[in-house]
Design a protein around this motif. Structure first.
Motif, PDB file in Angstrom:
ATOM      1  N   ALA A 185       0.830  -1.208   0.000  1.00 40.74           N
ATOM      2  CA  ALA A 185       0.000   0.000   0.000  1.00 40.74           C
ATOM      3  C   ALA A 185       0.865   1.259   0.000  1.00 40.74           C
ATOM      4  O   ALA A 185       0.574   2.237  -0.701  1.00 40.74           O
ATOM      5  CB  ALA A 185      -0.924  -0.009   1.219  1.00 40.74           C
ATOM      6  N   ILE A 186       1.956   1.230   0.768  1.00 43.64           N
ATOM      7  CA  ILE A 186       2.860   2.391   0.844  1.00 43.64           C
ATOM      8  C   ILE A 186       3.491   2.669  -0.516  1.00 43.64           C
ATOM      9  O   ILE A 186       3.471   3.797  -1.022  1.00 43.64           O
ATOM     10  CB  ILE A 186       3.965   2.145   1.893  1.00 43.64           C
ATOM     11  CG1 ILE A 186       3.381   2.111   3.302  1.00 43.64           C
ATOM     12  CG2 ILE A 186       5.038   3.243   1.814  1.00 43.64           C
ATOM     13  CD1 ILE A 186       4.369   1.627   4.342  1.00 43.64           C
ATOM     14  N   LYS A 188       2.624   1.673  -3.483  1.00 49.48           N
ATOM     15  CA  LYS A 188       1.640   2.050  -4.496  1.00 49.48           C
ATOM     16  C   LYS A 188       1.267   3.518  -4.373  1.00 49.48           C
ATOM     17  O   LYS A 188       1.131   4.241  -5.370  1.00 49.48           O
ATOM     18  CB  LYS A 188       0.391   1.173  -4.360  1.00 49.48           C
ATOM     19  CG  LYS A 188      -0.654   1.432  -5.433  1.00 49.48           C
ATOM     20  CD  LYS A 188      -1.837   0.480  -5.276  1.00 49.48           C
ATOM     21  CE  LYS A 188      -2.880   0.745  -6.352  1.00 49.48           C
ATOM     22  NZ  LYS A 188      -4.051  -0.172  -6.206  1.00 49.48           N
ATOM     23  N   LYS A 189       1.132   3.970  -3.129  1.00 46.53           N
ATOM     24  CA  LYS A 189       0.776   5.366  -2.880  1.00 46.53           C
ATOM     25  C   LYS A 189       1.888   6.310  -3.343  1.00 46.53           C
ATOM     26  O   LYS A 189       1.625   7.374  -3.906  1.00 46.53           O
ATOM     27  CB  LYS A 189       0.498   5.562  -1.388  1.00 46.53           C
ATOM     28  CG  LYS A 189       0.092   6.975  -1.005  1.00 46.53           C
ATOM     29  CD  LYS A 189      -0.165   7.065   0.496  1.00 46.53           C
ATOM     30  CE  LYS A 189      -0.515   8.492   0.899  1.00 46.53           C
ATOM     31  NZ  LYS A 189      -0.743   8.601   2.379  1.00 46.53           N
ATOM     32  N   LYS A 190       3.147   5.909  -3.131  1.00 52.34           N
ATOM     33  CA  LYS A 190       4.281   6.777  -3.480  1.00 52.34           C
ATOM     34  C   LYS A 190       4.603   6.741  -4.969  1.00 52.34           C
ATOM     35  O   LYS A 190       5.196   7.683  -5.504  1.00 52.34           O
ATOM     36  CB  LYS A 190       5.513   6.379  -2.669  1.00 52.34           C
ATOM     37  CG  LYS A 190       5.364   6.571  -1.164  1.00 52.34           C
ATOM     38  CD  LYS A 190       5.221   8.035  -0.795  1.00 52.34           C
ATOM     39  CE  LYS A 190       5.097   8.217   0.708  1.00 52.34           C
ATOM     40  NZ  LYS A 190       4.969   9.642   1.088  1.00 52.34           N
TER      41      LYS A 190
END
Length: 438
Positions: A185-186, A188-190
């Motif tokens: 999730a991290i 993908k967000k960045k």
């Protein structure tokens, strides 16, 4: 002295054998043997029993060390018991007897190969390197290797999040863990703001990168390490910059900047030796340590979680008494081991492993997840400890920091650690598992 030595002293002053005390406390004698010989720490459940038996708070038995002042009464008791073969319950090295020689003072020294091997091969010892490789032990140092190489966006993630990336990089098959989902999730967000790899060429186009070592290290308050580049790297023109030392109390990977200052391109890859640690044993522990207070609180939380999970199991001896079984009808689990403690610890390990996976629809799993969160929400922290959490997770978003800190109007205000972690946008259970390295 350590809580284990404190317990031996209390037993000696009371004239209690391990068998007699075990009978009083209604625990297996092997449990006390494991504690007094340093094989296992004192559990929360045993600490409560010892607190009641010896009129000493439970926190004393769970602390790293206990301050003891020998009173005249103690001297008289120990002198009387010293007449029995010149010792008390087989303990000759503790300063229990009136007029006994004091232990020789510790000296500040750099550890050599056999000291390093002994420390790192001791499970739960004061210095740890994971994974440990005896081939990396040098005459007076230990070599660490390249784990992941951060080409872009080092400041985009917190130190805590980079540790999760590091663990995931070497455990790619662990696709169902809670930590793995958090990492995905991290990243993908960045998006493209974060770029890391296991190999990179340092040349005219790229001269420097940030490196996280493959190994996670841990130091208790009595130890520190001086960090230096390896001789091979220096000869090839690779400059490695870290800082002066690793402070007592630190745990996690070593983060360095690697720069090619030579005339030729240099390929840096996972598994290459990157730095050497000269491990130093201090003459005495410092008053302060890197994150020590926060780590101790986390450890105490784990003791409470451990106690709560053990209460879900009933332990009984099997026929013959040589093995014990820990059973939980609610969890539908059965674990067998040689001692009562081992059976319960085996059961708790299985539960904690389950907690590291996604919750899913299993009602039992959801109940365990809720139970651990309840423990987190029953332990309070103050403003300074909340700031330590912010530093640990390298929270740079001022809005997130303000949201978490505004609940602490003054230093004396307290909030639960569970609520604070959530306000810092950290999954409480992921954070708890990571802060203690599992």
């Amino acid at each position: 002295m350590s809580p284990a030595d404190f317990l031996k002293r209390k037993m000696a002053l009371s004239g209690l054998s391990a068998t007699a005390l075990a009978k009083e406390l209604k625990v297996h004698v092997q449990t006390l043997y494991n504690v007094t010989t340093g094989k296992r720490p004192i559990s929360s459940a045993l600490a409560l029993k010892l607190a009641k038996r010896f009129n000493a708070p439970a926190d004393v038995w769970l602390a790293e060390s206990v301050e003891v002042n020998l009173s005249d009464v103690d001297d008289a008791l120990t002198a009387k018991r010293a007449k029995r073969n010149g010792r008390v319950d087989g303990e000759q090295n503790l300063p229990l007897f009136a007029g006994s020689p004091a232990a020789p003072p510790r000296v500040d020294r750099v550890l050599i190969d056999r000291d390093i091997e002994r420390l790192l091969q001791t499970p739960g010892g004061p210095v740890s390197v994971t994974p440990y490789d005896p081939g990396q032990v040098q005459p007076a140092s230990y070599d660490l290797t390249v784990g992941i190489i951060i080409e872009k966006g080092f400041r985009e993630l917190s130190e805590h999040e980079w540790v999760l990336v590091l663990k995931r990089a070497f455990d790619a098959e662990d696709s169902q863990s809670r930590e793995a989902d958090h990492v995905d999730a991290i990243l993908k967000k960045k998006g493209g703001a974060v770029v890391w790899s296991k190999s990179v060429d340092l040349d005219d186009e790229r001269r420097s990168v940030v490196v996280l070592t493959r190994e996670l290290v841990g130091f208790e308050k009595e130890y520190l390490a001086e960090v230096g580049s390896t001789a091979t790297n220096a000869m090839h023109g690779l400059l490695v910059n870290h800082g002066f030392q690793i402070d007592p109390g630190y745990s996690g990977p070593i983060i360095v900047t690697a720069m090619n200052i030579g005339n030729e391109p240099y390929r840096l890859s996972s598994g290459d030796k990157i730095v050497s640690l000269a491990i130093r044993e201090l003459a005495e522990p410092p008053e302060r340590a890197y994150r020590a207070d926060l780590q101790q609180k986390i450890v105490r939380i784990f003791h409470r979680v451990d106690e709560a999970l053990k209460s879900l199991f009933v332990c009984r001896p099997l026929i013959g008494g040589k093995e014990f079984v820990a059973e939980s009808e609610a969890l539908k689990q059965t674990h067998v081991a040689g001692t009562e403690d081992d059976a319960l610890n085996k059961a708790v390990s299985a539960v904690m492993e389950a907690l590291s996976k996604p919750i899913g629809d299993d009602p039992v799993h959801r109940a365990l997840d809720a139970a651990v969160r309840n423990v987190l929400n029953s332990v309070s922290i103050d403003k300074q400890e909340a700031k330590a959490l912010v530093r640990h997770f390298s929270i740079t978003d001022e809005k997130i920091k303000a949201q978490a800190m505004r609940y602490f109007a003054v230093a004396d205000d307290r909030q639960t650690i569970g609520a604070t972690l959530e306000r810092l946008q950290q999954d409480p259970i992921v954070a708890l598992l990571t802060l203690t390295d599992g």
